[in-house]
Enzyme design. Structure first.
Site, mmCIF file in Angstrom:
data_model
loop_
_atom_site.group_PDB
_atom_site.id
_atom_site.type_symbol
_atom_site.label_atom_id
_atom_site.label_comp_id
_atom_site.label_asym_id
_atom_site.label_seq_id
_atom_site.Cartn_x
_atom_site.Cartn_y
_atom_site.Cartn_z
ATOM 1 N N VAL B 15 0.972 -1.237 0.013
ATOM 2 C CA VAL B 15 -0.420 -0.412 0.200
ATOM 3 C C VAL B 15 0.915 1.348 -0.179
ATOM 4 O O VAL B 15 0.917 2.292 -0.732
ATOM 5 C CB VAL B 15 -0.939 -0.095 1.367
ATOM 6 C CG1 VAL B 15 -1.350 1.071 1.022
ATOM 7 C CG2 VAL B 15 -2.510 -1.490 1.409
ATOM 8 N N ARG B 46 10.589 -0.576 8.179
ATOM 9 C CA ARG B 46 11.211 -0.858 9.037
ATOM 10 C C ARG B 46 12.933 -1.692 9.064
ATOM 11 O O ARG B 46 13.417 -1.551 9.486
ATOM 12 C CB ARG B 46 10.142 -2.575 9.124
ATOM 13 C CG ARG B 46 11.025 -3.111 10.295
ATOM 14 C CD ARG B 46 10.084 -4.827 10.906
ATOM 15 N NE ARG B 46 8.314 -4.104 10.199
ATOM 16 C CZ ARG B 46 7.643 -5.304 10.094
ATOM 17 N NH1 ARG B 46 7.625 -6.382 10.151
ATOM 18 N NH2 ARG B 46 6.137 -4.764 9.705
ATOM 19 N N LYS B 107 -7.409 -2.045 10.811
ATOM 20 C CA LYS B 107 -8.237 -2.109 11.115
ATOM 21 C C LYS B 107 -8.271 -2.858 12.577
ATOM 22 O O LYS B 107 -8.913 -2.694 13.024
ATOM 23 C CB LYS B 107 -8.792 -2.869 9.979
ATOM 24 C CG LYS B 107 -8.313 -3.812 9.725
ATOM 25 C CD LYS B 107 -8.382 -4.677 8.799
ATOM 26 C CE LYS B 107 -7.659 -6.053 7.852
ATOM 27 N NZ LYS B 107 -6.642 -5.267 6.901
ATOM 28 N N GLU B 131 -10.836 5.417 5.852
ATOM 29 C CA GLU B 131 -11.709 4.675 4.574
ATOM 30 C C GLU B 131 -10.761 3.645 4.579
ATOM 31 O O GLU B 131 -11.744 2.823 4.325
ATOM 32 C CB GLU B 131 -11.709 6.368 3.411
ATOM 33 C CG GLU B 131 -12.275 5.344 2.884
ATOM 34 C CD GLU B 131 -14.016 5.382 2.934
ATOM 35 O OE1 GLU B 131 -14.485 6.947 2.779
ATOM 36 O OE2 GLU B 131 -14.432 4.061 3.105
ATOM 37 N N ILE B 138 -14.151 0.815 -1.827
ATOM 38 C CA ILE B 138 -14.905 1.367 -1.308
ATOM 39 C C ILE B 138 -15.542 2.723 -0.821
ATOM 40 O O ILE B 138 -15.041 2.314 0.106
ATOM 41 C CB ILE B 138 -16.046 0.510 -0.954
ATOM 42 C CG1 ILE B 138 -15.193 -1.076 -1.761
ATOM 43 C CG2 ILE B 138 -17.382 1.151 -1.235
ATOM 44 C CD1 ILE B 138 -16.478 -1.841 -1.658
ATOM 45 N N GLY B 189 -2.886 -16.173 -4.773
ATOM 46 C CA GLY B 189 -1.729 -15.369 -4.059
ATOM 47 C C GLY B 189 -3.514 -14.055 -3.303
ATOM 48 O O GLY B 189 -3.260 -13.394 -2.761
ATOM 49 N N ASP B 203 -10.395 -10.865 11.029
ATOM 50 C CA ASP B 203 -10.244 -9.945 10.059
ATOM 51 C C ASP B 203 -12.056 -9.288 9.713
ATOM 52 O O ASP B 203 -11.911 -7.578 9.910
ATOM 53 C CB ASP B 203 -9.774 -9.752 8.327
ATOM 54 C CG ASP B 203 -9.296 -9.119 7.657
ATOM 55 O OD1 ASP B 203 -8.705 -7.953 7.717
ATOM 56 O OD2 ASP B 203 -10.420 -8.807 6.759
ATOM 57 N N LYS B 207 -13.426 -5.196 11.296
ATOM 58 C CA LYS B 207 -14.215 -4.323 10.062
ATOM 59 C C LYS B 207 -15.441 -4.235 10.531
ATOM 60 O O LYS B 207 -15.999 -3.234 10.478
ATOM 61 C CB LYS B 207 -13.953 -5.110 8.785
ATOM 62 C CG LYS B 207 -12.928 -4.971 8.021
ATOM 63 C CD LYS B 207 -12.369 -5.445 7.098
ATOM 64 C CE LYS B 207 -11.330 -5.558 6.455
ATOM 65 N NZ LYS B 207 -11.146 -6.305 4.981
ATOM 66 N N GLY B 305 -5.930 -4.685 -1.994
ATOM 67 C CA GLY B 305 -4.875 -4.619 -2.656
ATOM 68 C C GLY B 305 -4.190 -2.878 -2.321
ATOM 69 O O GLY B 305 -4.702 -2.449 -2.237
#
Lengths: 428, 428
Positions: B15, B46, B107, B131, B138, B189, B203, B207, B305
């Site tokens: 990202v 890092r 998150k 966001e 989205i 992947g 996860d 959220k 992604g």
């Protein structure tokens, strides 16, 4: 800090009365979300005498003098849900210049002369919000205006008219023709007595102009939008789409062109059934957005109706109310890009052409020759014989719309072409 | 007014490097949209030695001292895309208290201890935007946080984990079992080497907590969320769902309860194929929102992604940058409602139960009696014989989850119940 946010409401029809009801029912929540209570100080209506005793407001709030209400010193925010160009423009320009924030769902005015409203808002330092103007309750303009500001939108494709989507969905589901489906839509209240604005695409074109302006940071007016309605879509077209694994939708498409301009158009088109927009049924709306980094996005929901539209108005009211209490103004319209809007002839698209031809030697070669002479490449051909006649279905590769149109015009002139049964654009 | 917006980036993986790339590529557009240029003043990583010569920045921007970077006087905005609770929390609390705005996609931290971040933001008068933390690209949180503020959200149902949606979509399409589909996801992947956080629902639960907090103006933490993963979903379950015209999705569901509280849960569920969420395939995300006035809404797009997530980060950056230039702060978190979170046992849902039973007289009566004894009403029963055994598929009406669970537990004890082949919740 003001002790309340004072609101003038212009219009008290299906949307206006829902706004009144929600302001009353959700008063506590609105107060918590804004930081101060909302006070409805006046409601402008066309006719004074009508019985509105079912609404939770005192009768003395109603007035027939909208301009007088807008000019009152104690009004902070004007909500307009009347529609039409005038007198709405006069009211809203007056309000904005005087520093009063405006919330409107008036797509016709925004698409015809949004510039005047934005200029007046800048002059008065006021907010102009209009989430309700496109796709009713769907939070769409705010994301385009704000969330996707860090990205580059390449295309916006929308189903933004519930009436036509209801009609096309019915034609797809039952095999009915346009007139029959329109009758059903009228009977169920999805189409107005005069459905022209919907079925001829005027409503969608206004929304396309608003979407394109926001998505591409430029000013697009309704007059810049190429427009075709759905009255010519036949049961045979729908069947032909089905045979190809497609469905027909009235789309508004605003896209960037290769040379850095934009194109904005409204017309029926065949789309694959696997596309997310194909599943948008009944009177629902959806807008499919493609952006360079974000990829594909879709926003789905109810595009019309009193309560959904009122929800969009109240969402705007919370934002406007907070801004007023904070003494700030929201990000204003950005039209910095100032892009050229290309005519439809230059837009690259694909055609699905159905021909009834004489079944004799050389016909396919001649037809193919016409496409080639206009530099239109053919993707697929399907020929099926029917005695002395044959049916020829041709789908092209992408080409300028003018070349495709010229190809079809020339095909119509050929003696062995009995009829051009249908011509439809193909998207996705 | 500042002559630029100075940004510190914490993290430069998938990202972070996309953020760097987009900041460079879209520099002119960002400047126009914000009103001032964005200047990247440092990137915390890092490991110092790694080759990052493909990124369009000077090598001296990189540092391994994240906290030192955050503390620098010339930093206006901190973008954090590292993830995890610590040291991210220390960095972000430090930044916010010092009045530096924060944009994060973290998150886990928001769901574990969002309160600390919101409190620090209030203390420092800084913006906190996130966001990217739910459903990637989205634009979802902003609409929940702002556009729908004038409405009352009743339920939020999301497909918010791309890995599990890819796996369940593959199982639905090919009839594969969970392990086989997971292998495919890993090979392509879509699943990490250790898929636990995804397939066990951790996860999605984080959220869900973030979505519930925003939708209901209250604070919900990951620990408040009931959680079941998809590892127990079998090919037989998927086939059984198909036979009912349904598909299985891992849903996060946050809803208001009848007594004014909320419930928040993550579990696989059967939903009808006609529901808009059923068509959300592959690794796409979608969130379905029901609000009193707006009705049904859905937001669809890529949930993960590098580029999609970076798009969300940059959208936040435009908002934060504009706020800084205007000297204002965005609407802060509103947790005014302070609602009770109910345990799963009290949540009303429906069950689809598949039993293998002995095919003899009285079995159906006994089974039905167990449901009745727990006050669970049966909606449909399907019995099919297979020699000495029979298969019994029962779908219930809505009942408290504890009553449904007790019913299933008692069924497992009956001697003529050979096996409880599957138990799945049914939504919509």
């Amino acid at each position: 800090m003001a002790d309340s946010v004072k609101v003038a409401l212009l219009g008290c029809g299906a949307v206006g009365s829902e706004v009144v009801r929600l302001l009353h029912e959700q008063a506590d929540d609105l107060t918590a979300r804004i930081g101060a209570p909302v006070e409805l100080v006046g409601i402008a209506v066309r006719r004074a005498g009508r019985d509105r005793s079912d609404l939770p407001v005192k009768p003395d709030l109603f007035t027939t003098d909208a301009l007088g209400l807008v000019k009152r010193d104690d009004v902070d925010v004007v909500i307009e849900v009347v529609g039409g160009i005038e007198p709405a423009r006069t009211w809203l320009v007056e309000a904005l210049r005087a520093g009063k924030s405006v919330i409107t769902g008036n797509k016709a005015l925004l698409a015809e002369d949004g510039g005047s409203l934005h200029d007046a808002a800048a002059e008065g330092g006021a907010d102009l919000y209009y989430e309700a103007s496109v796709a009713g309750a769907i939070p769409l303009l705010r994301p385009l205006r704000e969330s996707l500001h860090g990205d580059r939108i390449t295309q916006v494709t929308g189903i933004v008219n519930g009436t036509t989507n209801f009609i096309l969905s019915a034609m797809d589901a039952t095999g009915a023709g346009f007139s029959e489906a329109l009758e059903e839509a009228t009977a169920l209240g999805y189409a107005e007595a005069d459905p022209t604005a919907d079925v001829e695409g005027f409503d969608a074109a206004a929304k396309a102009a608003i979407l394109a302006s926001l998505a591409f940071h430029t000013r697009v007016r309704a007059a810049d939008v190429y427009r075709e309605g759905i009255t010519e879509v036949s049961a045979a077209d729908v069947a032909s789409a089905k045979a190809m694994g497609c469905t027909i939708k009235l789309l508004c498409i605003a896209g960037r062109t290769a040379d850095g301009g934009v194109s904005v158009r409204v017309h029926p088109a065949m789309i694959p059934r696997t596309h997310p927009l194909a599943g948008v049924g009944e009177a629902f709306n959806a807008v499919f957005v493609e952006a360079e980094a974000a990829g594909q996005l879709m926003f789905y929901g109810r595009g019309a109706g009193g309560a959904p539209t009122a929800s969009a108005v109240l969402g705007d009211l919370v934002a406007v109310g907070r801004n007023r209490l904070a003494g700030v103004r929201a990000a204003s319209e950005s039209a910095y890009a100032d892009l050229a809007v290309h005519p439809m002839g230059e837009v690259r698209t694909r055609y699905h052409v159905s021909l009834d031809v004489a079944d004799r030697a050389g016909v396919l070669a001649s037809v193919a020759g016409v496409f080639a002479s206009h530099d239109v490449s053919i993707a697929t051909v399907n020929q099926s014989g029917r005695g002395a006649e044959a049916s020829l279905v041709i789908v092209t590769h992408s080409a300028p719309d003018s070349a495709l149109a010229a190809t079809v015009a020339e095909l119509r002139q050929l003696d062995f072409v009995r009829a051009v049964a249908s011509v439809l654009r193909v998207e996705f």
